[in-house]
Design an enzyme around this catalytic site. Structure first.
Site, PDB file in Angstrom:
ATOM      1  N   GLY A 160      -0.824   4.550   0.023  1.00 25.10           N
ATOM      2  CA  GLY A 160      -1.751   5.661   0.233  1.00 25.10           C
ATOM      3  C   GLY A 160      -1.139   6.658   1.201  1.00 25.10           C
ATOM      4  O   GLY A 160       0.084   6.822   1.269  1.00 25.10           O
ATOM      5  N   GLY A 210       0.817  -1.206   0.000  1.00 31.37           N
ATOM      6  CA  GLY A 210       0.000   0.000   0.000  1.00 31.37           C
ATOM      7  C   GLY A 210       0.849   1.255   0.000  1.00 31.37           C
ATOM      8  O   GLY A 210       1.884   1.326   0.684  1.00 31.37           O
ATOM      9  N   LYS A 247     -10.655  -0.268  18.034  1.00 30.78           N
ATOM     10  CA  LYS A 247      -9.449   0.038  18.810  1.00 30.78           C
ATOM     11  C   LYS A 247      -9.591  -0.400  20.266  1.00 30.78           C
ATOM     12  O   LYS A 247      -8.643  -0.914  20.874  1.00 30.78           O
ATOM     13  CB  LYS A 247      -9.166   1.545  18.735  1.00 30.78           C
ATOM     14  CG  LYS A 247      -8.838   2.012  17.323  1.00 30.78           C
ATOM     15  CD  LYS A 247      -8.852   3.531  17.213  1.00 30.78           C
ATOM     16  CE  LYS A 247      -8.544   3.981  15.788  1.00 30.78           C
ATOM     17  NZ  LYS A 247      -8.683   5.443  15.626  1.00 30.78           N
TER      18      LYS A 247
END
Length: 428
Positions: free
Chosen positions: A15, A13, A207
């Site tokens: 991004g 990735g 989380k």
């Protein structure tokens, strides 16, 4: 220290966070051998679109083929920053089974499949680290697993979503309505085009599941977490909180009790004296109460390109050190208990309830009677008269089981004198 040794990594990735990781690797390359005991080189970067122009990135590193990374025996670390469950889960499992160490920022994946991934890492004796999956730059996974390992942790509560904290800060400090604060958060880039995961508490829920699992040494998944967002909070509720000496925050709350683990995400009124009350805008903070260390709080940037990349690179440096000393896999799954998750309806909380009722004699007595029938004790009542023969009531309860309050509210809704049950918020 082996300054000649260079550990090679594959990055999945490119991004926002992936770009931050690449920048930090480049920025730190001259000192990496001194810091970690060996150098670090990004060998390959997996991207979806090979034709996209990427400034400042060596184009020769790019590939759209997973095989170029998984089949490269020189790559010892896989850094996953793609997000989502698939194909990330499959790729991470394949990397672990191939004996590669993995660092990830993927909270969705860890909150749902963390046990499976940690078991795979343990089988092969490799590292699987995920500091960046919770609270961005803030160190919290490592403190819970290592620094506080000698403690029996009773409570972990935190502001772990910057978007909602920014929105509530604007509502508290500028008197904005929720919709206007959300629009501002979107305009400034704090909120996604689809903000559902943030404002409905889903992001925070993932989380909190991860933190609770580590803090209490027992498996907690996202499905175990009761989640409630901030969409029903009004400027009026913020004013009442101010009147009570409180502020409203979206909190992830995890308690280790004799009856089991209590874990939830919901708005909460907390006293202004509490350390979490002063956490503003997009900042995050996690407050931990334990037997030996007592109260500790971890505060900082909870998201963003470089803050999240900072946490990822902290894990990568740890892996490089472990590789150097042939001790990868030394800290694996710490969920050695099987503590039950308490049904949220059995959890006790204090509540603030704002409602609109007919302004006539006997109504307050009838409401008090309903609460009494359902085992709800009232701590205080505030009545402010409004137009149209209606009165606004704010009722604050003592600690009561969720199921009893739920029954009482259902009863109140059915009463002819009840015009509206407005907002229901828990109190710390």
């Amino acid at each position: 220290m082996n300054q000649e040794r260079v550990v090679k990594a594959g990055l999945l990735g490119l991004g926002t966070v992936g770009s931050g990781v690449y920048k930090l690797v480049e920025h730190q390359k001259d000192e990496m051998a001194m810091k970690a005991g060996a150098g670090l080189k990004i060998q390959k970067i997996l991207v979806h679109n090979m034709n996209k122009k990427r400034e400042g990135v060596d184009q020769s590193l790019l590939t759209d083929k997973w095989e170029d990374i998984i089949n490269d025996d020189e790559i010892e670390i896989v850094i996953e920053v793609m997000g989502g469950i698939e194909p990330a889960r499959t790729m991470i499992l394949e990397a672990l089974h191939a004996g590669k160490n993995v660092v990830t920022a993927n909270k969705d994946l860890v909150a749902t499949h963390g046990h499976e991934l940690l078991e795979a890492a343990e089988e092969r004796g490799v590292d699987f680290l995920f500091e960046a999956a919770v609270a961005g730059a803030i160190p919290i996974i490592r403190p819970l697993k290592q620094c506080l390992a000698a403690n029996e942790i009773q409570e972990v509560i935190g502001i772990v979503n910057g978007t909602t904290n920014f929105i509530l800060t604007r509502m508290i400090e500028e008197g904005m309505d929720f919709d206007d604060a959300l629009a501002l958060a979107t305009e400034l880039g704090y909120a996604e085009a689809d903000p559902t995961a943030d404002i409905e508490g889903l992001d925070a829920g993932r989380k909190v599941a991860i933190m609770a699992s580590i803090a209490f040494h027992s498996r907690v998944t996202f499905d175990d977490v009761y989640t409630e967002g901030i969409t029903k909070i009004t400027a009026k509720d913020v004013e009442y909180a101010e009147e009570f000496g409180d502020v409203i925050k979206l909190l992830g709350v995890a308690h280790n009790t004799e009856g089991g683990i209590e874990v939830a995400v919901h708005p909460m009124m907390i006293p202004k004296e509490h350390p979490l009350a002063s956490v503003r805008d997009s900042f995050n903070a996690v407050f931990v109460h334990s037997d030996a260390a007592d109260d500790t709080m971890f505060y900082g940037r909870g998201a963003g390109e470089l803050p999240t990349a900072s946490a990822i690179m902290g894990d990568v440096i740890d892996v490089i050190r472990d590789i150097q000393y042939h001790c990868t896999g030394r800290i694996s799954c710490t969920c050695y208990r099987e503590t039950p998750i308490k049904n949220f309806k059995e959890v006790k909380n204090k509540f603030y309830i704002r409602m609109l009722v007919d302004n006539k004699p006997g109504v307050l007595a009838a409401i008090a009677s309903v609460f009494g029938v359902h085992k709800v004790s009232i701590a205080r009542v505030i009545q402010k008269t409004k137009a149209d023969d209606a009165a606004e009531l704010v009722i604050v309860t003592e600690a009561v089981k969720e199921k009893h309050l739920e029954d009482a509210l259902e009863h109140l809704v059915d009463m002819d004198t009840t015009r509206e049950i407005g907002t229901v918020i828990r109190e710390y």
